[in-house]
Design a protein around this motif. Sequence first.
Motif, PDB file in Angstrom:
ATOM      1  N   ASN A  57       4.339 -11.154   3.475  1.00  0.00           N
ATOM      2  CA  ASN A  57       3.231 -11.514   2.983  1.00  0.00           C
ATOM      3  C   ASN A  57       3.097  -9.831   2.531  1.00  0.00           C
ATOM      4  O   ASN A  57       3.114  -8.969   3.555  1.00  0.00           O
ATOM      5  CB  ASN A  57       2.777 -12.065   3.906  1.00  0.00           C
ATOM      6  N   PHE A  58       2.289  -9.420   1.097  1.00  0.00           N
ATOM      7  CA  PHE A  58       2.155  -8.053   0.931  1.00  0.00           C
ATOM      8  C   PHE A  58       0.901  -8.325  -0.032  1.00  0.00           C
ATOM      9  O   PHE A  58       1.028  -9.602  -0.874  1.00  0.00           O
ATOM     10  CB  PHE A  58       2.867  -7.529   0.565  1.00  0.00           C
ATOM     11  N   ALA A  59      -0.051  -7.133  -1.073  1.00  0.00           N
ATOM     12  CA  ALA A  59      -0.890  -7.345  -1.277  1.00  0.00           C
ATOM     13  C   ALA A  59      -1.112  -5.909  -1.611  1.00  0.00           C
ATOM     14  O   ALA A  59      -1.272  -5.420  -0.547  1.00  0.00           O
ATOM     15  CB  ALA A  59      -1.840  -7.776  -1.110  1.00  0.00           C
ATOM     16  N   SER A  60      -1.189  -5.578  -2.713  1.00  0.00           N
ATOM     17  CA  SER A  60      -1.005  -3.746  -3.411  1.00  0.00           C
ATOM     18  C   SER A  60      -2.838  -4.011  -3.559  1.00  0.00           C
ATOM     19  O   SER A  60      -3.162  -4.841  -4.893  1.00  0.00           O
ATOM     20  CB  SER A  60      -0.702  -3.490  -4.221  1.00  0.00           C
ATOM     21  N   THR A  61      -4.499  -3.106  -2.963  1.00  0.00           N
ATOM     22  CA  THR A  61      -5.820  -3.345  -3.059  1.00  0.00           C
ATOM     23  C   THR A  61      -5.496  -2.263  -4.056  1.00  0.00           C
ATOM     24  O   THR A  61      -5.930  -1.069  -3.674  1.00  0.00           O
ATOM     25  CB  THR A  61      -6.404  -3.624  -2.004  1.00  0.00           C
ATOM     26  N   HIS A  62      -6.525  -2.305  -5.332  1.00  0.00           N
ATOM     27  CA  HIS A  62      -7.444  -0.673  -5.778  1.00  0.00           C
ATOM     28  C   HIS A  62      -8.732  -1.229  -6.313  1.00  0.00           C
ATOM     29  O   HIS A  62      -8.285  -2.414  -7.564  1.00  0.00           O
ATOM     30  CB  HIS A  62      -6.133   0.058  -6.191  1.00  0.00           C
ATOM     31  N   HIS A  63      -9.408  -0.660  -6.198  1.00  0.00           N
ATOM     32  CA  HIS A  63     -11.028  -1.152  -6.811  1.00  0.00           C
ATOM     33  C   HIS A  63     -10.780  -2.003  -6.771  1.00  0.00           C
ATOM     34  O   HIS A  63     -11.233  -2.459  -5.461  1.00  0.00           O
ATOM     35  CB  HIS A  63     -10.591  -0.059  -8.191  1.00  0.00           C
TER      36      HIS A  63
ATOM     37  N   ALA B  52      -2.990  -7.134  -6.465  1.00  0.00           N
ATOM     38  CA  ALA B  52      -1.758  -7.797  -6.884  1.00  0.00           C
ATOM     39  C   ALA B  52      -1.545  -8.378  -5.597  1.00  0.00           C
ATOM     40  O   ALA B  52      -1.078  -7.931  -4.298  1.00  0.00           O
ATOM     41  CB  ALA B  52      -1.303  -6.464  -7.636  1.00  0.00           C
ATOM     42  N   SER B  53      -0.578  -9.367  -6.278  1.00  0.00           N
ATOM     43  CA  SER B  53       0.498 -10.442  -4.885  1.00  0.00           C
ATOM     44  C   SER B  53       1.709 -11.157  -6.064  1.00  0.00           C
ATOM     45  O   SER B  53       1.092 -10.968  -6.474  1.00  0.00           O
ATOM     46  CB  SER B  53      -0.937 -11.853  -4.218  1.00  0.00           C
ATOM     47  N   GLY B  54       2.188 -11.038  -4.512  1.00  0.00           N
ATOM     48  CA  GLY B  54       3.646 -11.762  -4.933  1.00  0.00           C
ATOM     49  C   GLY B  54       3.695 -12.924  -4.837  1.00  0.00           C
ATOM     50  O   GLY B  54       2.899 -13.689  -4.067  1.00  0.00           O
ATOM     51  N   VAL B  55       4.451 -13.636  -5.609  1.00  0.00           N
ATOM     52  CA  VAL B  55       4.505 -14.725  -5.348  1.00  0.00           C
ATOM     53  C   VAL B  55       6.444 -15.189  -5.490  1.00  0.00           C
ATOM     54  O   VAL B  55       7.174 -14.538  -6.063  1.00  0.00           O
ATOM     55  CB  VAL B  55       4.462 -15.483  -7.051  1.00  0.00           C
TER      56      VAL B  55
ATOM     57  N   PHE C 177     -12.009  -2.899  -3.224  1.00  0.00           N
ATOM     58  CA  PHE C 177     -11.198  -3.702  -2.111  1.00  0.00           C
ATOM     59  C   PHE C 177     -10.706  -1.649  -1.146  1.00  0.00           C
ATOM     60  O   PHE C 177     -11.221  -1.329  -2.232  1.00  0.00           O
ATOM     61  CB  PHE C 177      -9.928  -4.032  -2.291  1.00  0.00           C
ATOM     62  N   THR C 178     -10.439  -1.849   0.080  1.00  0.00           N
ATOM     63  CA  THR C 178     -10.005  -0.545   0.447  1.00  0.00           C
ATOM     64  C   THR C 178      -8.793  -0.592  -0.295  1.00  0.00           C
ATOM     65  O   THR C 178      -7.884  -1.491  -0.630  1.00  0.00           O
ATOM     66  CB  THR C 178      -9.795  -1.424   2.083  1.00  0.00           C
ATOM     67  N   ALA C 179      -8.724   0.807  -0.298  1.00  0.00           N
ATOM     68  CA  ALA C 179      -7.421   1.060  -1.249  1.00  0.00           C
ATOM     69  C   ALA C 179      -5.928   1.132  -0.020  1.00  0.00           C
ATOM     70  O   ALA C 179      -6.109   0.802   1.012  1.00  0.00           O
ATOM     71  CB  ALA C 179      -7.472   2.776  -1.897  1.00  0.00           C
ATOM     72  N   ARG C 180      -5.213   0.277  -1.162  1.00  0.00           N
ATOM     73  CA  ARG C 180      -3.741  -0.035  -0.827  1.00  0.00           C
ATOM     74  C   ARG C 180      -3.032  -0.444  -2.163  1.00  0.00           C
ATOM     75  O   ARG C 180      -2.396  -0.762  -2.191  1.00  0.00           O
ATOM     76  CB  ARG C 180      -3.480  -1.117   0.203  1.00  0.00           C
ATOM     77  N   GLU C 181      -2.327   0.889  -2.311  1.00  0.00           N
ATOM     78  CA  GLU C 181      -1.887   0.853  -3.573  1.00  0.00           C
ATOM     79  C   GLU C 181      -0.362   0.653  -3.666  1.00  0.00           C
ATOM     80  O   GLU C 181       0.387   0.673  -4.609  1.00  0.00           O
ATOM     81  CB  GLU C 181      -2.573   2.141  -4.846  1.00  0.00           C
ATOM     82  N   GLN C 182       0.355   0.815  -2.698  1.00  0.00           N
ATOM     83  CA  GLN C 182       1.141   0.596  -2.682  1.00  0.00           C
ATOM     84  C   GLN C 182       1.467  -0.058  -1.337  1.00  0.00           C
ATOM     85  O   GLN C 182       1.512  -0.189  -0.485  1.00  0.00           O
ATOM     86  CB  GLN C 182       2.428   2.349  -2.526  1.00  0.00           C
ATOM     87  N   SER C 183       2.757  -0.965  -1.293  1.00  0.00           N
ATOM     88  CA  SER C 183       2.832  -2.347  -0.891  1.00  0.00           C
ATOM     89  C   SER C 183       4.398  -2.692  -1.121  1.00  0.00           C
ATOM     90  O   SER C 183       4.808  -1.755  -2.252  1.00  0.00           O
ATOM     91  CB  SER C 183       2.135  -2.946  -0.457  1.00  0.00           C
ATOM     92  N   VAL C 184       5.044  -3.342  -0.228  1.00  0.00           N
ATOM     93  CA  VAL C 184       6.147  -3.626  -0.612  1.00  0.00           C
ATOM     94  C   VAL C 184       6.305  -5.570   0.118  1.00  0.00           C
ATOM     95  O   VAL C 184       6.087  -5.705   0.943  1.00  0.00           O
ATOM     96  CB  VAL C 184       7.373  -2.797   0.490  1.00  0.00           C
TER      97      VAL C 184
ATOM     98  N   ASN D 294       9.145  -3.320  -4.527  1.00  0.00           N
ATOM     99  CA  ASN D 294       7.923  -2.319  -3.727  1.00  0.00           C
ATOM    100  C   ASN D 294       7.261  -2.047  -5.268  1.00  0.00           C
ATOM    101  O   ASN D 294       7.202  -1.943  -5.999  1.00  0.00           O
ATOM    102  CB  ASN D 294       8.840  -0.484  -4.046  1.00  0.00           C
ATOM    103  N   VAL D 295       6.120  -2.397  -5.027  1.00  0.00           N
ATOM    104  CA  VAL D 295       5.138  -2.800  -5.791  1.00  0.00           C
ATOM    105  C   VAL D 295       3.504  -1.546  -5.399  1.00  0.00           C
ATOM    106  O   VAL D 295       2.936  -1.439  -4.732  1.00  0.00           O
ATOM    107  CB  VAL D 295       3.996  -3.969  -5.631  1.00  0.00           C
ATOM    108  N   HIS D 296       3.471  -1.054  -6.686  1.00  0.00           N
ATOM    109  CA  HIS D 296       2.903   0.335  -6.796  1.00  0.00           C
ATOM    110  C   HIS D 296       1.140  -0.449  -7.891  1.00  0.00           C
ATOM    111  O   HIS D 296       1.960  -0.659  -9.397  1.00  0.00           O
ATOM    112  CB  HIS D 296       3.216   1.705  -6.963  1.00  0.00           C
ATOM    113  N   LEU D 297      -0.005  -0.893  -7.236  1.00  0.00           N
ATOM    114  CA  LEU D 297      -1.048  -0.727  -8.082  1.00  0.00           C
ATOM    115  C   LEU D 297      -1.947   0.213  -7.858  1.00  0.00           C
ATOM    116  O   LEU D 297      -1.865   0.617  -7.787  1.00  0.00           O
ATOM    117  CB  LEU D 297      -1.511  -2.182  -7.715  1.00  0.00           C
TER     118      LEU D 297
END
Length: 327
Positions: free
Chosen positions: A218-224, A228-231, A279-286, A301-304
């Motif tokens: 699982n992953f999620a990118s969070t910012h402000h 962003a979540s994966g399907v 949200f607590t920032a986690r701009e980049q995720s995999v 690789n996801v960068h939001l």
Amino acid sequence: MHTHATAEAAVTLSYLLVESEAFTGHNDATASLYANGKQHSTVLVTLQARDSNGEAVGLPSNAKVELIPYVGAYSGTWKVTNASSDFEVFPERTAVVQAIAPDPQNQQFKLYIYNNNATTSTLSDRFAVQVTWGGLAFRTNHPDVEYGGSGDAGKFNSSFKLQSVPAQKYRVSEAPAQEIFRGTVNGFTGSLKRVALTLTHPTTGQPARLYASAPVTNFASTHHNKVASGVYFNSIKAAIPNLPASLSSATHELFKKYTPTPEDYSILISAWSRVDDTFTAREQSVFSGPLDVYGNPVSLNVHLVSERTTEPAYWELYKLTLSTSTL
């Protein structure tokens, strides 16, 4: 290693040939496979055993059919099995020669070879086959004998090459964002957009075909004010950390507005009009775990980056950067 049982007493081989199934009819052809430990390359071993009267018989129960180096030692660690793989063969052009009808007295075995050397370089080895039983040994690594299965006085000459190559990065492209929902959830105004992804194989130029049975991280990118979540196929992968209490349940409810479809591979982006709740920032995720049909991992690789603004009309602005890796 392959064994075959029979009641007859074989004392020699009159025919022995080893080939890559992808290049049947070619001596010393080079086949390929990915070094992922999952994809197999198929080897064909054709032989004819005979008894002391010269009659064609089957191999005895203690016979072993195994691959050996044509010369020297292997440069890589190769594994051989009698079981085929669920994954597809290497995407290369095969070159099977239409040969004359095989001798009905021949026996043919299939061996499956794979490699999981952790390397970024290409490994290549040349293979022969060896058949042994009761102190007898027949091999196809005799260069002084003419190529083919007929051999000469129990000596044979045939081989194939196999190269193990690292996985390649897919090219990723995204469709324009599609609005899934806009409205109120749990008293908060939010929106949900879907970005459909297309992954293209760098060699074939064809869209990626993914292997549905692989577990996905699982992953999620969070910012402000955005997530962003994966399907992946029929599930939404949204492990979202440290949500503001005010938006925690609302965010999960918002993602439920979208129902994934089979073979779905996309990104969902949620946004809330309350830009002060961040949200607590986690701009980049995999987004890791999916495998393609060749057994290679396809990590996204996801960068939001949220375009944060206090202007009410612009609370949905964001920038999404995507790339793939083979890790």
